[in-house]
Design a protein around this motif. Structure first.
Motif, PDB file in Angstrom:
ATOM      1  N   ARG A 116       0.799   5.417   9.010  1.00 51.88           N
ATOM      2  CA  ARG A 116       0.030   5.723   7.808  1.00 51.88           C
ATOM      3  C   ARG A 116      -1.457   5.471   8.005  1.00 51.88           C
ATOM      4  O   ARG A 116      -1.870   4.432   8.496  1.00 51.88           O
ATOM      5  CB  ARG A 116       0.567   4.887   6.647  1.00 51.88           C
ATOM      6  N   ASN A 117      -2.248   6.474   7.592  1.00 48.53           N
ATOM      7  CA  ASN A 117      -3.703   6.354   7.592  1.00 48.53           C
ATOM      8  C   ASN A 117      -4.251   6.071   8.986  1.00 48.53           C
ATOM      9  O   ASN A 117      -5.167   5.271   9.163  1.00 48.53           O
ATOM     10  CB  ASN A 117      -4.141   5.277   6.592  1.00 48.53           C
ATOM     11  N   VAL A 118      -3.667   6.758   9.961  1.00 50.74           N
ATOM     12  CA  VAL A 118      -4.103   6.681  11.357  1.00 50.74           C
ATOM     13  C   VAL A 118      -4.544   8.052  11.844  1.00 50.74           C
ATOM     14  O   VAL A 118      -5.600   8.201  12.455  1.00 50.74           O
ATOM     15  CB  VAL A 118      -2.963   6.151  12.261  1.00 50.74           C
ATOM     16  N   LEU A 119      -3.721   9.060  11.546  1.00 53.97           N
ATOM     17  CA  LEU A 119      -3.986  10.405  12.046  1.00 53.97           C
ATOM     18  C   LEU A 119      -5.310  10.957  11.551  1.00 53.97           C
ATOM     19  O   LEU A 119      -5.914  11.817  12.205  1.00 53.97           O
ATOM     20  CB  LEU A 119      -2.844  11.340  11.635  1.00 53.97           C
ATOM     21  N   ILE A 120      -5.787  10.481  10.418  1.00 55.34           N
ATOM     22  CA  ILE A 120      -7.052  10.990   9.863  1.00 55.34           C
ATOM     23  C   ILE A 120      -8.230  10.712  10.783  1.00 55.34           C
ATOM     24  O   ILE A 120      -9.272  11.369  10.672  1.00 55.34           O
ATOM     25  CB  ILE A 120      -7.341  10.404   8.464  1.00 55.34           C
ATOM     26  N   TYR A 121      -8.096   9.766  11.700  1.00 54.62           N
ATOM     27  CA  TYR A 121      -9.188   9.430  12.610  1.00 54.62           C
ATOM     28  C   TYR A 121      -9.120  10.222  13.905  1.00 54.62           C
ATOM     29  O   TYR A 121     -10.000  10.101  14.751  1.00 54.62           O
ATOM     30  CB  TYR A 121      -9.165   7.932  12.921  1.00 54.62           C
ATOM     31  N   ARG A 135       0.847  -1.189   0.000  1.00 54.66           N
ATOM     32  CA  ARG A 135       0.000   0.000   0.000  1.00 54.66           C
ATOM     33  C   ARG A 135       0.887   1.246   0.000  1.00 54.66           C
ATOM     34  O   ARG A 135       1.848   1.332   0.742  1.00 54.66           O
ATOM     35  CB  ARG A 135      -0.903   0.006   1.239  1.00 54.66           C
ATOM     36  N   GLU A 136       0.570   2.221  -0.846  1.00 53.11           N
ATOM     37  CA  GLU A 136       1.364   3.441  -0.997  1.00 53.11           C
ATOM     38  C   GLU A 136       2.830   3.057  -1.213  1.00 53.11           C
ATOM     39  O   GLU A 136       3.724   3.407  -0.443  1.00 53.11           O
ATOM     40  CB  GLU A 136       1.170   4.361   0.206  1.00 53.11           C
ATOM     41  N   SER A 137       3.070   2.361  -2.305  1.00 53.80           N
ATOM     42  CA  SER A 137       4.363   1.712  -2.556  1.00 53.80           C
ATOM     43  C   SER A 137       5.527   2.680  -2.693  1.00 53.80           C
ATOM     44  O   SER A 137       6.683   2.271  -2.544  1.00 53.80           O
ATOM     45  CB  SER A 137       4.272   0.851  -3.821  1.00 53.80           C
ATOM     46  N   VAL A 138       5.265   3.967  -2.940  1.00 54.32           N
ATOM     47  CA  VAL A 138       6.363   4.928  -3.055  1.00 54.32           C
ATOM     48  C   VAL A 138       7.185   4.974  -1.773  1.00 54.32           C
ATOM     49  O   VAL A 138       8.395   5.212  -1.803  1.00 54.32           O
ATOM     50  CB  VAL A 138       5.821   6.336  -3.410  1.00 54.32           C
ATOM     51  N   HIS A 139       6.565   4.712  -0.642  1.00 57.87           N
ATOM     52  CA  HIS A 139       7.303   4.711   0.619  1.00 57.87           C
ATOM     53  C   HIS A 139       8.347   3.602   0.649  1.00 57.87           C
ATOM     54  O   HIS A 139       9.471   3.787   1.147  1.00 57.87           O
ATOM     55  CB  HIS A 139       6.335   4.539   1.790  1.00 57.87           C
ATOM     56  N   PHE A 140       8.006   2.458   0.101  1.00 55.90           N
ATOM     57  CA  PHE A 140       8.952   1.344   0.075  1.00 55.90           C
ATOM     58  C   PHE A 140      10.062   1.601  -0.943  1.00 55.90           C
ATOM     59  O   PHE A 140      11.205   1.183  -0.735  1.00 55.90           O
ATOM     60  CB  PHE A 140       8.218   0.044  -0.212  1.00 55.90           C
ATOM     61  N   ASP A 141       9.722   2.305  -2.012  1.00 54.47           N
ATOM     62  CA  ASP A 141      10.752   2.691  -2.987  1.00 54.47           C
ATOM     63  C   ASP A 141      11.784   3.615  -2.341  1.00 54.47           C
ATOM     64  O   ASP A 141      12.995   3.445  -2.523  1.00 54.47           O
ATOM     65  CB  ASP A 141      10.118   3.392  -4.192  1.00 54.47           C
ATOM     66  N   VAL A 142      11.310   4.603  -1.581  1.00 56.06           N
ATOM     67  CA  VAL A 142      12.221   5.523  -0.900  1.00 56.06           C
ATOM     68  C   VAL A 142      13.057   4.782   0.128  1.00 56.06           C
ATOM     69  O   VAL A 142      14.260   5.039   0.287  1.00 56.06           O
ATOM     70  CB  VAL A 142      11.430   6.679  -0.245  1.00 56.06           C
ATOM     71  N   LEU A 143      12.440   3.845   0.822  1.00 51.80           N
ATOM     72  CA  LEU A 143      13.164   3.060   1.821  1.00 51.80           C
ATOM     73  C   LEU A 143      14.356   2.348   1.203  1.00 51.80           C
ATOM     74  O   LEU A 143      15.481   2.409   1.725  1.00 51.80           O
ATOM     75  CB  LEU A 143      12.208   2.044   2.464  1.00 51.80           C
ATOM     76  N   VAL A 144      14.138   1.684   0.076  1.00 48.09           N
ATOM     77  CA  VAL A 144      15.192   0.876  -0.537  1.00 48.09           C
ATOM     78  C   VAL A 144      16.182   1.724  -1.332  1.00 48.09           C
ATOM     79  O   VAL A 144      17.393   1.481  -1.282  1.00 48.09           O
ATOM     80  CB  VAL A 144      14.563  -0.214  -1.440  1.00 48.09           C
ATOM     81  N   ALA A 164       3.658   1.495  13.050  1.00 51.17           N
ATOM     82  CA  ALA A 164       3.003   1.965  14.274  1.00 51.17           C
ATOM     83  C   ALA A 164       1.500   1.725  14.319  1.00 51.17           C
ATOM     84  O   ALA A 164       0.870   1.999  15.336  1.00 51.17           O
ATOM     85  CB  ALA A 164       3.295   3.453  14.469  1.00 51.17           C
ATOM     86  N   ALA A 165       0.924   1.253  13.253  1.00 50.06           N
ATOM     87  CA  ALA A 165      -0.479   0.817  13.259  1.00 50.06           C
ATOM     88  C   ALA A 165      -0.546  -0.371  12.321  1.00 50.06           C
ATOM     89  O   ALA A 165      -1.083  -0.304  11.227  1.00 50.06           O
ATOM     90  CB  ALA A 165      -1.414   1.933  12.832  1.00 50.06           C
ATOM     91  N   SER A 166       0.025  -1.476  12.776  1.00 56.44           N
ATOM     92  CA  SER A 166       0.353  -2.592  11.880  1.00 56.44           C
ATOM     93  C   SER A 166      -0.832  -3.442  11.470  1.00 56.44           C
ATOM     94  O   SER A 166      -0.728  -4.240  10.548  1.00 56.44           O
ATOM     95  CB  SER A 166       1.408  -3.491  12.537  1.00 56.44           C
ATOM     96  N   SER A 167      -1.966  -3.300  12.171  1.00 50.93           N
ATOM     97  CA  SER A 167      -3.137  -4.106  11.854  1.00 50.93           C
ATOM     98  C   SER A 167      -2.737  -5.588  11.790  1.00 50.93           C
ATOM     99  O   SER A 167      -2.068  -6.082  12.694  1.00 50.93           O
ATOM    100  CB  SER A 167      -3.783  -3.630  10.557  1.00 50.93           C
ATOM    101  N   GLU A 168      -3.084  -6.291  10.700  1.00 55.06           N
ATOM    102  CA  GLU A 168      -2.760  -7.712  10.643  1.00 55.06           C
ATOM    103  C   GLU A 168      -1.428  -7.999   9.976  1.00 55.06           C
ATOM    104  O   GLU A 168      -1.151  -9.130   9.584  1.00 55.06           O
ATOM    105  CB  GLU A 168      -3.871  -8.509   9.985  1.00 55.06           C
ATOM    106  N   GLY A 169      -0.573  -6.977   9.836  1.00 52.53           N
ATOM    107  CA  GLY A 169       0.814  -7.231   9.494  1.00 52.53           C
ATOM    108  C   GLY A 169       1.251  -7.018   8.067  1.00 52.53           C
ATOM    109  O   GLY A 169       2.439  -7.178   7.764  1.00 52.53           O
ATOM    110  N   ALA A 170       0.352  -6.636   7.167  1.00 51.95           N
ATOM    111  CA  ALA A 170       0.738  -6.506   5.763  1.00 51.95           C
ATOM    112  C   ALA A 170       1.835  -5.464   5.568  1.00 51.95           C
ATOM    113  O   ALA A 170       2.754  -5.661   4.769  1.00 51.95           O
ATOM    114  CB  ALA A 170      -0.480  -6.162   4.904  1.00 51.95           C
ATOM    115  N   GLU A 171       1.740  -4.349   6.275  1.00 56.81           N
ATOM    116  CA  GLU A 171       2.754  -3.300   6.138  1.00 56.81           C
ATOM    117  C   GLU A 171       4.110  -3.776   6.632  1.00 56.81           C
ATOM    118  O   GLU A 171       5.145  -3.573   5.981  1.00 56.81           O
ATOM    119  CB  GLU A 171       2.317  -2.072   6.922  1.00 56.81           C
TER     120      GLU A 171
END
Length: 278
Positions: free
Chosen positions: A224-229, A82-91, A114-121
């Motif tokens: 990611r996608n936590v602060l909006i709540y 999800r939002e793969s540009v972040h992983f591109d910057v990481l690598v 920091a909001a890992s849910s079921e672990g996909a991130e």
């Protein structure tokens, strides 16, 4: 809720959930709230949502029910890549930068989902970092996933996903980093390989806590996608606490819709939705 309330306990319930989780429950989402809590309404034998709130606050069920309520109300949307540009910057940027910074020694990257849910991130991060190692970059890494939902954390630790959930993962990486289930009862699922599971730990954590039991020299935090709540005050408080856990030069990554809510004197914007600690 700041509009007309339907039940004497509505405001009390809304305030309680916000104080415990940061989640705001506007009155126009009451139908969604009732729908999510229907299993608990039925389980305690309440006649409806209003009666359920009365049972919580008047009949002493609050402490017993509250963890279950929070678990049902938290949004657990998660996808691989999800939002793969972040992983591109990481690598492409963060890993090489760390290697240069610690040369001639190989760095050990610390990543926090920091909001890992079921672990996909967290597991997507592990996959892209494992691929960077395969490409010859010398470093080690550890990933921490935290979430308020214990139910989601249990799923993350099992690391078993359906074919549909794994669809965003390129086929050659699915073949390399997942194992298809052999048991007929688990048909259509696959599990993340042990080599990656060993690099990822999961821990229960509430972002509304005043302190976090997390290292203070983290290289990258995904928030990611936590602060909006959250409301503005809670957004600022959470960001401030996150910054205190980043090493100087570390990165905070938020959802693309959240860039405008991130403001901190020790953060500079690297690119849309990516901030760096000065």
């Amino acid at each position: 809720m700041n509009q007309m309330l339907r039940c004497p306990h509505d405001q009390r319930f809304s305030d309680l959930i916000r104080s415990r989780t940061g989640i705001q429950l506007p009155v126009h989402r009451r139908q969604m709230i009732e729908s999510r809590l229907r299993p608990r309404i039925s389980a305690v034998g309440a006649s409806g949502f209003d009666n359920y709130l009365s049972r919580l606050f008047d009949d002493g069920l609050l402490e017993e029910e509250l963890p279950l309520v929070i678990d049902l109300l938290t949004t657990n949307k998660t996808d691989f890549y999800r939002e793969s540009v972040h992983f591109d910057v990481l690598v492409r940027e963060i890993v090489p930068e760390a290697i240069r910074r610690t040369a001639p020694h190989a760095p050990r990257l610390k990543i926090w989902s920091a909001a890992s849910s079921e672990g996909a991130e967290a597991y997507t991060t592990a996959i892209v970092l494992a691929e960077a190692q395969r490409a010859g970059q010398r470093f080690s890494y550890a990933i921490l996933g935290t979430d308020i939902s214990r139910r989601m954390l249990e799923r993350a630790q099992r690391a078993i996903y359906s074919t549909e959930q794994l669809a965003p993962v390129p086929s050659e990486l699915r073949a390399r980093y997942t194992m298809k289930a052999r048991a007929p009862t688990h048909a259509g699922t696959a599990r993340i390989v042990p080599e990656l599971r060993d690099r990822v730990q999961f821990m229960h954590l509430n972002l509304m806590d005043q302190t976090y039991s997390v290292d203070r020299d983290v290289d990258v935090i995904f928030l990611r996608n936590v602060l909006i709540y959250f409301g503005a005050e809670d957004q600022a408080a959470v960001v401030s606490r996150m910054v205190s856990h980043l090493r100087p030069g570390g990165y905070l990554m938020v959802g693309h819709s959240e860039s405008m809510v991130v403001s901190h004197p020790h953060l500079t914007q690297h690119s849309p939705s990516i901030f760096r600690k000065t």
